[in-house]
Design an enzyme around this catalytic site. Structure first.
Site, PDB file in Angstrom:
ATOM      1  N   ALA A 108       0.752  -1.292   0.142  1.00 26.17           N
ATOM      2  CA  ALA A 108      -0.058  -0.553   0.471  1.00 26.17           C
ATOM      3  C   ALA A 108       0.304   1.861  -0.201  1.00 26.17           C
ATOM      4  CB  ALA A 108      -0.629  -0.162   1.373  1.00 26.17           C
ATOM      5  N   ALA A 140       9.762  -2.946   4.979  1.00 22.69           N
ATOM      6  CA  ALA A 140      10.837  -1.639   5.681  1.00 22.69           C
ATOM      7  C   ALA A 140      10.460  -2.049   7.475  1.00 22.69           C
ATOM      8  CB  ALA A 140      11.306  -0.544   4.881  1.00 22.69           C
ATOM      9  N   ALA A 141       9.230  -1.595   7.454  1.00 18.86           N
ATOM     10  CA  ALA A 141       8.816  -1.416   9.051  1.00 18.86           C
ATOM     11  C   ALA A 141       9.399  -2.937   9.822  1.00 18.86           C
ATOM     12  CB  ALA A 141       7.811  -0.945   9.122  1.00 18.86           C
ATOM     13  N   ASP A 183      12.367   4.294   1.786  1.00 14.27           N
ATOM     14  CA  ASP A 183      12.405   3.893   3.151  1.00 14.27           C
ATOM     15  C   ASP A 183      12.581   2.971   4.368  1.00 14.27           C
ATOM     16  OD1 ASP A 183       9.097   3.530   0.805  1.00 14.27           O
ATOM     17  OD2 ASP A 183       9.521   1.388   1.102  1.00 14.27           O
TER      18      ASP A 183
END
Ligand code: PMV
Length: 321
Positions: A98, A104-105, A146
């Site tokens: 999205a 990345a998180a 990101d």
């Protein structure tokens, strides 16, 4: 050991950032990835990621599975052999595919949780670098924005290959983040833009230049807190992203709905074709724009405030673990 990392939005400059132009991004702490690493009575290293239906022993996962690749990379770097038996549990509230940096998180939270569990100190720069390696598996040819914004968890001015610069946010401002409801892998839009660029490099380099100029102007507008200007710059960025073929009917509908409801400007955010859009709103106008987005078919909107960090801007970044 637990660690978490925020989602993110790209404020300006997506796609052109892959070609060396500047981009601006900000963390979205309302959505997060969480990782818990603990010693386990069960033999081996078990990865449990219920959001994606994954429950497996590390050895059973293929080399290009991002979570497995990251875990192997870290264990090899840490060099503790034999490794303790571990249970790694990964959860996330960040929507996948999205444009909100979910991959990345998860990487950043996993790196921090595993490194602390094995008492291995890591700088933010190292965290971001390990996450970047995994972004390559997700995206093919990522700019690195990101992993950078998610690692530092601060608004950033980012140029590929250059040291991160924290964005000087003069005063807090609000954006409404609207989900188009259409999942869109960034890898595809990035490779389509590459094909376009290869077909006429002169033309598309000029478009990337224009997008880069908008990002620089937006940096100045954010520093000075001139929101009307910032909104106009967003609209101009959206027009250029449309030329790059990465908008979509759903995104266009949400962008128009936000503008009609009084947003100062609106654009897609991230890879495009689906995923999320963002709208800049004046203080107190977030709910009205979020309601208009819902009426235009947006299944979920988040009102996020980009906080001011003037005291940190352009200075070395403190550890965020
Ligand atoms: O992960 P997303 O969808 O927010 O996309 C990142 C932004 C791009 O510029 C499209 C790709 C990149 O690597 O910078």
């Amino acid at each position: 050991m637990k660690a978490s990392a925020p989602g993110k939005i790209i404020l300006f400059g997506e796609h052109a950032v892959v070609y060396g132009r500047p981009a601006l991004a900000a963390p979205v702490p309302q959505v997060r990835a969480q990782v818990d690493v603990s010693e386990s009575a069960r033999a081996g290293i078990w990865i449990d990621a219920p959001n994606i239906g994954l429950r497996a022993e590390l050895e059973a996962l293929p080399p290009d599975q991002p979570l497995a690749a990251l875990t192997r990379n870290l264990l090899a770097a840490i060099g503790k052999d034999p490794h303790p038996d571990l249970q790694i549990t990964i959860t996330s509230t960040i929507p996948v595919a999205a444009g909100m940096g979910s991959g990345a998180a998860v990487s950043v939270a996993l790196i921090r949780a595993l490194a602390s569990a094995l008492a291995w100190p890591l700088s933010d720069e190292q965290v971001s670098a390990y996450a970047y390696e995994i972004e390559k598996l997700h995206h093919g040819n990522p700019s690195g924005i990101d992993n950078t914004v998610v690692t530092y968890a601060r608004p950033v001015f980012f140029v590929k290959g250059q040291p991160v610069q924290i964005l000087d946010v003069g005063a807090p401002f609000s954006v409404v983040i609207g989900d188009s409801g259409v999942p869109a892998p960034t890898r595809e839009s990035v490779s389509d833009v590459r094909r376009l660029w290869e077909s006429d490099k002169g033309k598309w380099e000029a478009v990337f230049d224009e997008i880069g100029d908008l990002a620089r102007k937006a940096q100045a507008a954010i520093e000075q807190g001139v929101w009307k200007t910032l909104g106009t710059l967003m609209d101009q960025n959206q027009a250029l992203l449309t030329q790059l073929t990465v908008s979509s009917p759903e995104l266009d509908r949400l962008v128009s709905a936000a503008r009609n409801a009084g947003a100062l400007g609106a654009k897609l955010s991230g890879g495009g074709r689906g995923g999320n859009m963002i709208a800049l709103v004046e203080e107190g106008a977030g709910e009205k724009v979020a309601t208009a987005l819902a009426a235009a078919g947006c299944p979920r909107a988040i009102i996020a405030t980009i906080e001011a960090w003037p005291q940190l801007a352009n200075r070395p970044v403190p550890a965020t673990t």
